[in-house]
Scaffold this motif. Sequence first.
Motif, PDB file in Angstrom:
ATOM      1  N   ASN A 139       0.826  -1.204   0.000  1.00  7.48           N
ATOM      2  CA  ASN A 139       0.000   0.000   0.000  1.00  7.48           C
ATOM      3  C   ASN A 139       0.860   1.253   0.000  1.00  7.48           C
ATOM      4  N   ALA A 140       0.221   2.397   0.220  1.00 10.45           N
ATOM      5  CA  ALA A 140       0.901   3.684   0.088  1.00 10.45           C
ATOM      6  C   ALA A 140       1.999   3.882   1.126  1.00 10.45           C
ATOM      7  N   TYR A 141       1.927   3.173   2.260  1.00 11.12           N
ATOM      8  CA  TYR A 141       2.935   3.367   3.290  1.00 11.12           C
ATOM      9  C   TYR A 141       4.331   2.969   2.807  1.00 11.12           C
ATOM     10  N   ASP A 142       4.385   2.019   1.887  1.00 17.23           N
ATOM     11  CA  ASP A 142       5.677   1.631   1.336  1.00 17.23           C
ATOM     12  C   ASP A 142       6.336   2.823   0.644  1.00 17.23           C
ATOM     13  N   ARG A 143       5.553   3.569  -0.111  1.00 17.33           N
ATOM     14  CA  ARG A 143       6.088   4.752  -0.791  1.00 17.33           C
ATOM     15  C   ARG A 143       6.481   5.827   0.212  1.00 17.33           C
ATOM     16  N   VAL A 144       5.699   5.940   1.286  1.00 20.46           N
ATOM     17  CA  VAL A 144       6.036   6.903   2.334  1.00 20.46           C
ATOM     18  C   VAL A 144       7.396   6.577   2.935  1.00 20.46           C
ATOM     19  N   TYR A 145       7.616   5.290   3.211  1.00 20.67           N
ATOM     20  CA  TYR A 145       8.887   4.878   3.799  1.00 20.67           C
ATOM     21  C   TYR A 145      10.053   5.159   2.850  1.00 20.67           C
ATOM     22  N   GLU A 146       9.857   4.860   1.583  1.00 18.91           N
ATOM     23  CA  GLU A 146      10.912   5.124   0.600  1.00 18.91           C
ATOM     24  C   GLU A 146      11.217   6.614   0.511  1.00 18.91           C
ATOM     25  N   ASN A 147      10.190   7.444   0.584  1.00 20.14           N
ATOM     26  CA  ASN A 147      10.413   8.888   0.593  1.00 20.14           C
ATOM     27  C   ASN A 147      11.194   9.308   1.828  1.00 20.14           C
ATOM     28  N   ALA A 148      10.864   8.698   2.969  1.00 15.54           N
ATOM     29  CA  ALA A 148      11.576   9.032   4.209  1.00 15.54           C
ATOM     30  C   ALA A 148      13.053   8.684   4.093  1.00 15.54           C
ATOM     31  N   GLU A 149      13.360   7.561   3.476  1.00 17.18           N
ATOM     32  CA  GLU A 149      14.763   7.199   3.284  1.00 17.18           C
ATOM     33  C   GLU A 149      15.493   8.239   2.444  1.00 17.18           C
ATOM     34  N   ARG A 150      14.810   8.742   1.407  1.00 21.88           N
ATOM     35  CA  ARG A 150      15.433   9.774   0.571  1.00 21.88           C
ATOM     36  C   ARG A 150      15.637  11.065   1.360  1.00 21.88           C
ATOM     37  N   PHE A 151      14.662  11.410   2.202  1.00 26.79           N
ATOM     38  CA  PHE A 151      14.822  12.592   3.048  1.00 26.79           C
ATOM     39  C   PHE A 151      16.035  12.444   3.959  1.00 26.79           C
ATOM     40  N   LEU A 152      16.227  11.235   4.520  1.00 28.02           N
ATOM     41  CA  LEU A 152      17.368  10.997   5.404  1.00 28.02           C
ATOM     42  C   LEU A 152      18.678  11.172   4.652  1.00 28.02           C
ATOM     43  N   GLU A 153      18.735  10.654   3.435  1.00 22.74           N
ATOM     44  CA  GLU A 153      19.949  10.791   2.632  1.00 22.74           C
ATOM     45  C   GLU A 153      20.270  12.252   2.337  1.00 22.74           C
ATOM     46  N   ARG A 154      19.235  13.096   2.261  1.00 21.77           N
ATOM     47  CA  ARG A 154      19.431  14.519   1.979  1.00 21.77           C
ATOM     48  C   ARG A 154      19.514  15.350   3.260  1.00 21.77           C
ATOM     49  N   ASN A 155      19.591  14.659   4.416  1.00 26.11           N
ATOM     50  CA  ASN A 155      19.689  15.336   5.713  1.00 26.11           C
ATOM     51  C   ASN A 155      18.469  16.210   6.015  1.00 26.11           C
ATOM     52  N   GLU A 156      17.319  15.826   5.500  1.00 32.58           N
ATOM     53  CA  GLU A 156      16.079  16.545   5.790  1.00 32.58           C
ATOM     54  C   GLU A 156      15.331  15.786   6.890  1.00 32.58           C
ATOM     55  N   PHE A 157      15.869  15.910   8.085  1.00 30.49           N
ATOM     56  CA  PHE A 157      15.441  15.046   9.178  1.00 30.49           C
ATOM     57  C   PHE A 157      14.020  15.341   9.655  1.00 30.49           C
ATOM     58  N   GLU A 158      13.614  16.617   9.662  1.00 34.60           N
ATOM     59  CA  GLU A 158      12.243  16.927  10.057  1.00 34.60           C
ATOM     60  C   GLU A 158      11.240  16.258   9.118  1.00 34.60           C
ATOM     61  N   LYS A 159      11.565  16.216   7.839  1.00 38.01           N
ATOM     62  CA  LYS A 159      10.666  15.596   6.868  1.00 38.01           C
ATOM     63  C   LYS A 159      10.582  14.083   7.070  1.00 38.01           C
ATOM     64  N   VAL A 160      11.689  13.474   7.498  1.00 37.69           N
ATOM     65  CA  VAL A 160      11.653  12.039   7.808  1.00 37.69           C
ATOM     66  C   VAL A 160      10.612  11.777   8.900  1.00 37.69           C
ATOM     67  N   ILE A 161      10.701  12.561   9.972  1.00 35.47           N
ATOM     68  CA  ILE A 161       9.802  12.358  11.112  1.00 35.47           C
ATOM     69  C   ILE A 161       8.354  12.612  10.719  1.00 35.47           C
ATOM     70  N   LEU A 162       8.110  13.703   9.997  1.00 32.64           N
ATOM     71  CA  LEU A 162       6.744  14.039   9.592  1.00 32.64           C
ATOM     72  C   LEU A 162       6.145  12.969   8.682  1.00 32.64           C
ATOM     73  N   SER A 163       6.975  12.426   7.797  1.00 33.83           N
ATOM     74  CA  SER A 163       6.451  11.448   6.837  1.00 33.83           C
ATOM     75  C   SER A 163       6.187  10.085   7.472  1.00 33.83           C
ATOM     76  N   LEU A 164       6.906   9.750   8.547  1.00 37.62           N
ATOM     77  CA  LEU A 164       6.781   8.412   9.139  1.00 37.62           C
ATOM     78  C   LEU A 164       5.871   8.343  10.354  1.00 37.62           C
ATOM     79  N   ARG A 165       5.569   9.470  10.956  1.00 31.42           N
ATOM     80  CA  ARG A 165       4.963   9.429  12.300  1.00 31.42           C
ATOM     81  C   ARG A 165       3.608   8.740  12.364  1.00 31.42           C
ATOM     82  N   LYS A 166       2.883   8.658  11.249  1.00 31.62           N
ATOM     83  CA  LYS A 166       1.563   8.020  11.289  1.00 31.62           C
ATOM     84  C   LYS A 166       1.606   6.519  11.013  1.00 31.62           C
ATOM     85  N   ILE A 167       2.717   6.025  10.484  1.00 30.52           N
ATOM     86  CA  ILE A 167       2.793   4.598  10.168  1.00 30.52           C
ATOM     87  C   ILE A 167       2.581   3.717  11.405  1.00 30.52           C
ATOM     88  N   PRO A 168       3.223   4.026  12.558  1.00 27.96           N
ATOM     89  CA  PRO A 168       3.026   3.152  13.724  1.00 27.96           C
ATOM     90  C   PRO A 168       1.584   3.047  14.203  1.00 27.96           C
TER      91      PRO A 168
END
Length: 283
Positions: A34-63
């Motif tokens: 489902n769409a959460y897989d794409r969310v996770y992949e986006n979060a990984e890209r944010f981490l690689e670009r040091n956009e840490f706030e975006k990582v947290i915002l994009s992942l926080r609803k998955i749990p």
Amino acid sequence: MSGHIMQVRVEPELSDSEADAGGSPKTLSKWKDNAYDRVYENAERFLERNEFEKVILSLRKIPEDYPYIADVYSLMGLSYAMLDRFEDALTHFKKAAGIMPEEWSHWINMVGAHLELGDIVEAMKCVDRLNEMEIPLEMQAGMDEVRENVNRFFDDKLAAKPYLDFDKCLELESRLDAGIAHIKERDWERAIREFEYIISVDEKSEAAYDNIGLIHLFRGEFDEAGRCFRKALEIYPEHPIATMNLALLETLQEILPDDFAYSEYREYLEGVEEKLIGAYFRS
């Protein structure tokens, strides 16, 4: 960011906690469809670009829907660590380790977070756990670095307190942990007993004086708070937390009347308490 955190993580994987929790229908395979897989992949890209706030915002609803995917917590923990929010980082690393306790990477991450928070006792417990695990050969050098960081941290503690031996230093660190835990629980009396014990053994414990001062501040006992903060700064003039706490106390003394009654300003002081509880209490 300080250098104790290693960016160590594994690919997302479902743990046995799913079955232990009663057979939730939300499995990893469904998550990846489902769409959460794409969310996770986006979060990984944010981490690689040091956009840490975006990582947290994009992942926080998955749990909320998929609470058993340890690497989501791990990725969020790493992002919090990169933002110097080590308490939040540790909370998420602990969740990851609770889901997959056999995964070594979560324990390495916890070591780094504990060191950043000055908690050598808990860092050493995590290293002990790691020593019981099978670490991949390619990570052995990293594991050696983790052990060296812990040893160096403790050596620095001992060097600053040459009058204490290893066992006594470790005991006082453990008592400091206990006192801080009591502060977070608002159990002032038990906290003070821990810090007073530390001072009875190590009269140059700036951390113990600072924490006792913080308790007096929370109680509205400003004279005692000031005495303790100044004692901490007498021992260690560059103590950052005691400096901050003394500045806060002096601000409160300026804005509150000389004859203020704690009961009248209790709500205000509890607001101050809420902002400081959970903060970095150590030296």
